[in-house]
Scaffold this motif. Structure first.
Motif, PDB file in Angstrom:
ATOM      1  N   GLU A 126       0.830  -1.207   0.000  1.00 35.89           N
ATOM      2  CA  GLU A 126       0.000   0.000   0.000  1.00 35.89           C
ATOM      3  C   GLU A 126       0.866   1.259   0.000  1.00 35.89           C
ATOM      4  N   GLU A 163       2.350   1.668  -3.421  1.00 40.06           N
ATOM      5  CA  GLU A 163       1.309   2.116  -4.367  1.00 40.06           C
ATOM      6  C   GLU A 163       0.992   3.601  -4.148  1.00 40.06           C
ATOM      7  N   ASN A 164       0.885   4.015  -2.881  1.00 36.62           N
ATOM      8  CA  ASN A 164       0.626   5.424  -2.587  1.00 36.62           C
ATOM      9  C   ASN A 164       1.771   6.301  -3.077  1.00 36.62           C
ATOM     10  N   LYS A 217       3.812   5.624  -5.561  1.00 41.40           N
ATOM     11  CA  LYS A 217       3.730   5.679  -7.034  1.00 41.40           C
ATOM     12  C   LYS A 217       2.649   6.673  -7.467  1.00 41.40           C
ATOM     13  N   ASN A 218       1.483   6.617  -6.808  1.00 43.51           N
ATOM     14  CA  ASN A 218       0.396   7.534  -7.156  1.00 43.51           C
ATOM     15  C   ASN A 218       0.798   8.991  -6.902  1.00 43.51           C
ATOM     16  N   GLU A 219       1.476   9.236  -5.777  1.00 45.16           N
ATOM     17  CA  GLU A 219       1.917  10.594  -5.452  1.00 45.16           C
ATOM     18  C   GLU A 219       2.949  11.075  -6.475  1.00 45.16           C
ATOM     19  N   LYS A 266       3.206  10.059  -9.580  1.00 48.69           N
ATOM     20  CA  LYS A 266       2.492  10.320 -10.841  1.00 48.69           C
ATOM     21  C   LYS A 266       1.753  11.654 -10.758  1.00 48.69           C
ATOM     22  N   ARG A 267       1.115  11.909  -9.600  1.00 46.21           N
ATOM     23  CA  ARG A 267       0.395  13.163  -9.446  1.00 46.21           C
ATOM     24  C   ARG A 267       1.348  14.347  -9.543  1.00 46.21           C
TER      25      ARG A 267
END
Length: 163
Positions: free
Chosen positions: A91, A94-95, A97-99, A101-102
């Motif tokens: 998790e 994944e967070n 990676k998302n941050e 990307k954002r």
């Protein structure tokens, strides 16, 4: 005289028989009862010891079973904690990676906005420069309205060239 030793012997035999009867009545029965009671007490003690041994074996088996259950429970807790840790790590990754990307998308948008702003400023400056150069070339005075129309026309043409 021969008669006399036989009388002594007979008295001794009689005394011995009386002694045996007295011993049987007063000593033998209590001694046999005492021995019988002692034998019963030893038998009861052996039976109690055997029962306690069996009970101890039962307690030991119960203790071992409880210890085995406790070990299994501890192993289960360790496995759950390991899985929870792995899930949490996934998790977090994944967070992250998302941050990332954002942040990248935000940076791309900001770069595009700055690029568009710079292009617009360049067009404006190029148009103003072109009008000034044209004014010098024509050596005539351009009023604000004509200058504005020329700038707009130049921006339009420059925009088509740059795109």
């Amino acid at each position: 005289m021969e008669h006399f030793p036989n009388a002594t012997l007979l008295a001794q035999v009689f005394d011995f028989v009386v002694l045996l009867i007295l011993l049987r009545v007063f000593a033998y029965k209590p001694i046999t009862k005492l021995l019988s009671d002692r034998q019963k007490l030893i038998g009861d003690s052996i039976a109690a010891a055997e029962q306690e041994r069996q009970q101890a074996e039962q307690y030991k088996a119960e203790f071992e079973a409880e210890l085995r259950r406790a070990r299994e429970h501890a192993q289960e807790i360790i496995q759950k904690a390991t899985k929870a840790g792995e899930d949490q790590a996934v998790e977090i990754i994944e967070n992250a990676k998302n941050e990332a990307k954002r942040l990248k998308d935000s940076a791309v948008v900001e770069i595009q906005r700055e690029k568009d702003k710079a292009v617009a400023e360049m067009r404006e400056q190029a148009a103003t420069l072109a009008v000034l150069v044209a004014g010098k070339i024509l050596e005539r005075q351009i009023d604000d309205k004509i200058q504005h129309e020329l700038v707009q026309e130049f921006v339009k043409e420059a925009g088509e060239l740059l795109c």
